[in-house]
Design a protein around this motif. Structure first.
Motif, short mmCIF file in Angstrom:
data_model
loop_
_atom_site.label_atom_id
_atom_site.label_comp_id
_atom_site.label_asym_id
_atom_site.label_seq_id
_atom_site.Cartn_x
_atom_site.Cartn_y
_atom_site.Cartn_z
N ALA A 46 0.70 -1.31 0.08
CA ALA A 46 -0.05 0.01 0.02
C ALA A 46 0.82 1.17 -0.09
O ALA A 46 0.62 2.44 -0.82
N MET A 47 1.94 1.19 0.79
CA MET A 47 2.74 2.33 0.94
C MET A 47 3.54 2.65 -0.43
O MET A 47 3.77 4.03 -0.86
N ARG A 48 3.75 1.47 -0.97
CA ARG A 48 4.56 1.86 -2.43
C ARG A 48 3.57 2.25 -3.39
O ARG A 48 4.04 2.38 -4.62
N GLU A 49 2.35 2.19 -3.61
CA GLU A 49 1.45 3.18 -4.33
C GLU A 49 1.87 4.35 -4.63
O GLU A 49 1.56 4.92 -5.51
N THR A 50 2.57 5.15 -3.67
CA THR A 50 3.02 6.35 -3.75
C THR A 50 4.61 6.37 -4.34
O THR A 50 5.33 5.72 -3.45
N PRO A 51 4.69 6.79 -5.34
CA PRO A 51 5.98 6.88 -6.04
C PRO A 51 7.30 7.13 -5.24
O PRO A 51 8.42 6.58 -5.05
N ALA A 52 7.31 8.29 -4.44
CA ALA A 52 7.98 8.98 -3.61
C ALA A 52 8.46 8.20 -2.47
O ALA A 52 9.52 8.16 -2.22
N VAL A 53 7.17 7.45 -1.91
CA VAL A 53 7.49 6.47 -0.81
C VAL A 53 8.24 5.34 -1.30
O VAL A 53 9.21 4.75 -0.73
N ALA A 54 7.89 4.59 -2.50
CA ALA A 54 8.48 3.29 -2.95
C ALA A 54 10.00 3.75 -3.27
O ALA A 54 10.85 2.99 -2.89
#
Ligand code: MN
Length: 156
Positions: A138-146
């Motif tokens: 779920a976190m990785r859906e935000t590119p900057a977080v990934a």
């Protein structure tokens, strides 16, 4: 808890404080972090909060976690990157970081110098939760977080 008050004055020397134990971040060796130390500066029996100093060694990082309690952080030394929820920012000495309840968070030091920060928390608080695989996805859906997580989970 039976505990004494701090003496009125304690000296600072090279990011250590007089009479304060210098501890590894967590005793639990299974918790994922790298090169973090912890000093509890204030833990007074008549106050509801604690003030700690954490120091992340160059290129090290704190545990990726979340919990019900909040953190109020002041960067005291160095620079690095910090994730709060889905936001990632470069942080430097004297910057403030507010981590609300249940926000995923992680601090990472730059390669060249340690990242030290003061962190205020409730004296009575819940234990940190670590992300499940579903949480990570779920976190990785935000590119900057990934991209941020890749630097911990897939180091170059
Ligand atoms: Mn935390």
């Amino acid at each position: 808890m039976d505990q004494d008050r701090s003496p009125p004055f304690r000296r600072f020397d090279d990011y250590r404080w007089e009479g304060v134990a210098h501890l590894p971040y967590k005793e639990d060796a299974t918790t994922p972090f790298k090169s973090v130390t912890r000093q509890v500066l204030f833990h007074e029996p008549d106050m509801g909060c604690e003030l700690r100093y954490f120091e992340v060694a160059p290129a090290g990082y704190s545990t990726l976690e979340r919990h019900e309690h909040a953190h109020a952080v002041l960067i005291l030394r160095g620079r690095g990157d910090c994730m709060v929820g889905t936001e990632i920012r470069h942080v430097e000495t004297n910057d403030l970081v507010s981590i609300p309840p249940w926000a995923w968070h992680q601090f990472r030091a730059t390669a060249g110098e340690p990242l030290g920060f003061l962190c205020m928390v409730n004296a009575l608080r819940d234990k940190p939760r670590l992300p499940t695989e579903a949480d990570r996805a779920a976190m990785r859906e935000t590119p900057a977080v990934a991209a941020f997580l890749d630097r911990t989970e897939r180091p170059a």
